[in-house]
Design a protein around this motif. Structure first.
Motif, PDB file in Angstrom:
ATOM      1  N   ALA A 117       0.853  -1.195   0.000  1.00 32.07           N
ATOM      2  CA  ALA A 117       0.000   0.000   0.000  1.00 32.07           C
ATOM      3  C   ALA A 117       0.890   1.247   0.000  1.00 32.07           C
ATOM      4  O   ALA A 117       0.627   2.216  -0.707  1.00 32.07           O
ATOM      5  N   LYS A 118       1.969   1.176   0.774  1.00 29.67           N
ATOM      6  CA  LYS A 118       2.897   2.310   0.853  1.00 29.67           C
ATOM      7  C   LYS A 118       3.604   2.517  -0.492  1.00 29.67           C
ATOM      8  O   LYS A 118       3.726   3.632  -0.984  1.00 29.67           O
ATOM      9  N   LEU A 119       4.037   1.425  -1.092  1.00 29.32           N
ATOM     10  CA  LEU A 119       4.722   1.487  -2.389  1.00 29.32           C
ATOM     11  C   LEU A 119       3.830   2.160  -3.436  1.00 29.32           C
ATOM     12  O   LEU A 119       4.302   2.909  -4.291  1.00 29.32           O
ATOM     13  N   LEU A 120       2.527   1.884  -3.370  1.00 26.40           N
ATOM     14  CA  LEU A 120       1.575   2.465  -4.332  1.00 26.40           C
ATOM     15  C   LEU A 120       0.970   3.771  -3.820  1.00 26.40           C
ATOM     16  O   LEU A 120       0.072   4.325  -4.449  1.00 26.40           O
ATOM     17  N   ARG A 121       1.426   4.229  -2.650  1.00 25.78           N
ATOM     18  CA  ARG A 121       0.984   5.500  -2.059  1.00 25.78           C
ATOM     19  C   ARG A 121      -0.517   5.527  -1.789  1.00 25.78           C
ATOM     20  O   ARG A 121      -1.197   6.525  -2.052  1.00 25.78           O
ATOM     21  N   ILE A 122      -1.045   4.415  -1.270  1.00 23.13           N
ATOM     22  CA  ILE A 122      -2.461   4.372  -0.890  1.00 23.13           C
ATOM     23  C   ILE A 122      -2.611   3.976   0.573  1.00 23.13           C
ATOM     24  O   ILE A 122      -3.675   3.513   0.990  1.00 23.13           O
ATOM     25  N   GLU A 123      -1.555   4.161   1.364  1.00 24.46           N
ATOM     26  CA  GLU A 123      -1.612   3.726   2.764  1.00 24.46           C
ATOM     27  C   GLU A 123      -2.693   4.480   3.553  1.00 24.46           C
ATOM     28  O   GLU A 123      -3.263   3.931   4.490  1.00 24.46           O
ATOM     29  N   LYS A 129     -13.253   1.005   1.687  1.00 19.35           N
ATOM     30  CA  LYS A 129     -13.747   0.073   0.671  1.00 19.35           C
ATOM     31  C   LYS A 129     -13.438   0.661  -0.715  1.00 19.35           C
ATOM     32  O   LYS A 129     -13.384   1.877  -0.873  1.00 19.35           O
ATOM     33  N   PRO A 130     -13.285  -0.208  -1.724  1.00 23.11           N
ATOM     34  CA  PRO A 130     -12.973   0.278  -3.077  1.00 23.11           C
ATOM     35  C   PRO A 130     -13.952   1.343  -3.586  1.00 23.11           C
ATOM     36  O   PRO A 130     -13.544   2.280  -4.268  1.00 23.11           O
ATOM     37  N   SER A 131     -15.247   1.203  -3.240  1.00 17.94           N
ATOM     38  CA  SER A 131     -16.247   2.165  -3.747  1.00 17.94           C
ATOM     39  C   SER A 131     -15.983   3.578  -3.235  1.00 17.94           C
ATOM     40  O   SER A 131     -16.520   4.541  -3.786  1.00 17.94           O
ATOM     41  N   GLN A 132     -15.179   3.718  -2.188  1.00 14.14           N
ATOM     42  CA  GLN A 132     -14.877   5.048  -1.648  1.00 14.14           C
ATOM     43  C   GLN A 132     -13.634   5.663  -2.290  1.00 14.14           C
ATOM     44  O   GLN A 132     -13.178   6.720  -1.853  1.00 14.14           O
ATOM     45  N   LEU A 133     -13.091   4.989  -3.308  1.00 17.68           N
ATOM     46  CA  LEU A 133     -11.861   5.471  -3.947  1.00 17.68           C
ATOM     47  C   LEU A 133     -12.129   5.918  -5.375  1.00 17.68           C
ATOM     48  O   LEU A 133     -13.083   5.470  -6.015  1.00 17.68           O
ATOM     49  N   SER A 134     -11.243   6.776  -5.895  1.00 19.92           N
ATOM     50  CA  SER A 134     -11.316   7.170  -7.303  1.00 19.92           C
ATOM     51  C   SER A 134     -10.810   6.024  -8.177  1.00 19.92           C
ATOM     52  O   SER A 134     -10.215   5.057  -7.676  1.00 19.92           O
ATOM     53  N   GLY A 135     -11.034   6.131  -9.483  1.00 18.03           N
ATOM     54  CA  GLY A 135     -10.570   5.094 -10.409  1.00 18.03           C
ATOM     55  C   GLY A 135      -9.067   4.868 -10.331  1.00 18.03           C
ATOM     56  O   GLY A 135      -8.601   3.737 -10.316  1.00 18.03           O
ATOM     57  N   GLY A 136      -8.328   5.953 -10.268  1.00 17.20           N
ATOM     58  CA  GLY A 136      -6.869   5.846 -10.189  1.00 17.20           C
ATOM     59  C   GLY A 136      -6.428   5.140  -8.908  1.00 17.20           C
ATOM     60  O   GLY A 136      -5.531   4.300  -8.925  1.00 17.20           O
ATOM     61  N   GLN A 137      -7.096   5.492  -7.801  1.00 11.89           N
ATOM     62  CA  GLN A 137      -6.756   4.848  -6.526  1.00 11.89           C
ATOM     63  C   GLN A 137      -7.112   3.364  -6.559  1.00 11.89           C
ATOM     64  O   GLN A 137      -6.370   2.525  -6.045  1.00 11.89           O
ATOM     65  N   GLN A 138      -8.252   3.043  -7.194  1.00 10.21           N
ATOM     66  CA  GLN A 138      -8.639   1.625  -7.292  1.00 10.21           C
ATOM     67  C   GLN A 138      -7.621   0.843  -8.117  1.00 10.21           C
ATOM     68  O   GLN A 138      -7.281  -0.291  -7.795  1.00 10.21           O
ATOM     69  N   GLN A 139      -7.127   1.477  -9.185  1.00  8.09           N
ATOM     70  CA  GLN A 139      -6.140   0.772  -9.991  1.00  8.09           C
ATOM     71  C   GLN A 139      -4.831   0.596  -9.211  1.00  8.09           C
ATOM     72  O   GLN A 139      -4.142  -0.407  -9.362  1.00  8.09           O
ATOM     73  N   ASP A 164      -9.437   8.842 -16.567  1.00  5.02           N
ATOM     74  CA  ASP A 164      -9.455  10.057 -17.372  1.00  5.02           C
ATOM     75  C   ASP A 164      -8.023  10.438 -17.765  1.00  5.02           C
ATOM     76  O   ASP A 164      -7.060   9.866 -17.250  1.00  5.02           O
ATOM     77  N   ALA A 165      -7.900  11.398 -18.676  1.00  5.59           N
ATOM     78  CA  ALA A 165      -6.602  11.691 -19.300  1.00  5.59           C
ATOM     79  C   ALA A 165      -5.512  12.018 -18.266  1.00  5.59           C
ATOM     80  O   ALA A 165      -4.386  11.543 -18.375  1.00  5.59           O
ATOM     81  N   ARG A 166      -5.867  12.784 -17.250  1.00  8.24           N
ATOM     82  CA  ARG A 166      -4.865  13.203 -16.264  1.00  8.24           C
ATOM     83  C   ARG A 166      -4.368  11.998 -15.461  1.00  8.24           C
ATOM     84  O   ARG A 166      -3.168  11.798 -15.274  1.00  8.24           O
ATOM     85  N   LEU A 167      -5.328  11.170 -15.011  1.00  9.19           N
ATOM     86  CA  LEU A 167      -4.952   9.992 -14.234  1.00  9.19           C
ATOM     87  C   LEU A 167      -4.183   8.985 -15.072  1.00  9.19           C
ATOM     88  O   LEU A 167      -3.311   8.276 -14.583  1.00  9.19           O
ATOM     89  N   ARG A 168      -4.511   8.936 -16.359  1.00  7.89           N
ATOM     90  CA  ARG A 168      -3.823   8.016 -17.254  1.00  7.89           C
ATOM     91  C   ARG A 168      -2.330   8.339 -17.313  1.00  7.89           C
ATOM     92  O   ARG A 168      -1.491   7.465 -17.243  1.00  7.89           O
ATOM     93  N   LEU A 169      -2.041   9.633 -17.406  1.00  6.55           N
ATOM     94  CA  LEU A 169      -0.641  10.063 -17.424  1.00  6.55           C
ATOM     95  C   LEU A 169       0.048   9.756 -16.101  1.00  6.55           C
ATOM     96  O   LEU A 169       1.168   9.257 -16.064  1.00  6.55           O
ATOM     97  N   GLU A 170      -0.663  10.057 -15.015  1.00  2.00           N
ATOM     98  CA  GLU A 170      -0.105   9.852 -13.677  1.00  2.00           C
ATOM     99  C   GLU A 170       0.188   8.360 -13.443  1.00  2.00           C
ATOM    100  O   GLU A 170       1.276   7.993 -12.988  1.00  2.00           O
ATOM    101  N   MET A 171      -0.778   7.504 -13.786  1.00  2.61           N
ATOM    102  CA  MET A 171      -0.619   6.066 -13.534  1.00  2.61           C
ATOM    103  C   MET A 171       0.402   5.435 -14.480  1.00  2.61           C
ATOM    104  O   MET A 171       1.047   4.459 -14.145  1.00  2.61           O
ATOM    105  N   ARG A 172       0.524   6.000 -15.652  1.00  5.71           N
ATOM    106  CA  ARG A 172       1.524   5.527 -16.595  1.00  5.71           C
ATOM    107  C   ARG A 172       2.927   5.670 -15.988  1.00  5.71           C
ATOM    108  O   ARG A 172       3.730   4.746 -15.992  1.00  5.71           O
ATOM    109  N   GLU A 173       3.169   6.863 -15.428  1.00  4.19           N
ATOM    110  CA  GLU A 173       4.468   7.106 -14.791  1.00  4.19           C
ATOM    111  C   GLU A 173       4.663   6.227 -13.564  1.00  4.19           C
ATOM    112  O   GLU A 173       5.760   5.756 -13.279  1.00  4.19           O
ATOM    113  N   GLU A 174       3.558   6.025 -12.846  1.00  2.00           N
ATOM    114  CA  GLU A 174       3.608   5.194 -11.645  1.00  2.00           C
ATOM    115  C   GLU A 174       3.979   3.749 -11.995  1.00  2.00           C
ATOM    116  O   GLU A 174       4.809   3.124 -11.337  1.00  2.00           O
TER     117      GLU A 174
END
Ligand code: ADP
Ligand code: ADP
Length: 224
Positions: A117-123, A129-139, A164-174
């Motif tokens: 969780a720490k490695l993915l910065r979701i600690e 629950k997943p439903s309380q997270l954004s798409g990027g956080q769920q991924q 969405d486009a912004r998260l796509r860029l962010e997750m790509r780098e991640e």
């Protein structure tokens, strides 16, 4: 762990989805499967994960012939387009779940879930629950879950398509950061050429179930 395909064919009835592919995915590298819808990307990923058997040909992980092994015997981390999280479990429980199947002790499961969780910065979302997270956080949760069982190979099937486009860029780098940090052999599926160019060590361009090109991103060119 390198992945070797030897004369892989896959038919669905009359449809030839993959036509005699022979290829090596390099150890420790990120290879992108690129090509238009219907070219065979999902089928190839499903053969490598063991979800589908090939019609003929062999698949090796290193020196090990895995062609007839079931998915759970292949030590692979899988991430899908739709995240596929367990909705009734918390983030932490989602990440820890594959370790439960592997019979890792409860204490170690929690420790490893927290670590990934720490490695993915979701600690901070560990008990949500997943439903309380954004798409990027769920991924991010899905990627943490795939990595926590310490697989030899990571397969990502259009993991950014629902963002969405912004998260796509962010997750790509991640994803690239994690891949370089862990050095895990990774196959990334996309139909987006720009995405493929930005993230890959190697690109495999498929066309109608055949290899059209395989090489470095800078070697990729547009066919007329
Ligand atoms: P991509 O992932 O690149 O969109 P697929 O691997 O899903 O391509 O599909 C490759 C080809 O195989 C397509 O012609 C598709 O219609 C066909 N195909 C894939 N899965 C099945 C299936 N389960 N049954 C019949 N045809 C299939
Ligand atoms: P992708 O997002 O890769 O394009 P598809 O939408 O082509 O995926 O396929 C989704 C699922 O449906 C895959 O598991 C694939 O095997 C299956 N599939 C694809 N084409 C067919 C088909 N013509 N008949 C039956 N199943 C198919």
């Amino acid at each position: 762990m390198e992945i070797k395909l030897q004369n892989i064919r896959k038919r669905f009835g009359e449809t030839v989805a993959l036509d005699d592919l022979s290829l090596e995915f390099c150890d420790g590298k990120l290879t992108t499967l690129l090509g238009p819808s219907g070219c065979g990307k999902s089928t190839l990923l499903n053969l490598i994960s063991g979800i589908l058997p090939p019609t003929s040909g062999s698949i090796y992980f290193g020196d090990r012939d895995v062609t007839s092994l079931s998915p759970d015997k292949r030590n692979i981390g899988l991430v899908f387009q739709n995240y596929a999280l367990y909705p009734h479990m918390t983030v932490g429980e989602n990440i820890a779940f594959p370790l439960e199947i592997k019979k890792v002790s409860k204490k170690e499961r929690l420790e490893r879930a927290a670590e990934f969780a720490k490695l993915l910065r979701i600690e901070d979302y560990f008990n949500r629950k997943p439903s309380q997270l954004s798409g990027g956080q769920q991924q991010r949760v899905a990627i943490a879950r795939a990595l926590a069982k310490e697989p030899e190979i990571l397969l990502l099937d259009e993991p950014l398509s629902n963002l969405d486009a912004r998260l796509r860029l962010e997750m790509r780098e991640e994803i690239r950061r994690l891949q370089l940090e862990t050095g895990i052999t990774t196959i990334f599926v996309t139909h987006d050429q720009e995405e493929a160019l930005s993230i890959s060590d190697h690109i495999l361009l498929l066309k109608k179930g055949r290899i059209q090109q395989y090489g470095l991103p800078q070697e990729l060119y547009d066919e007329p």
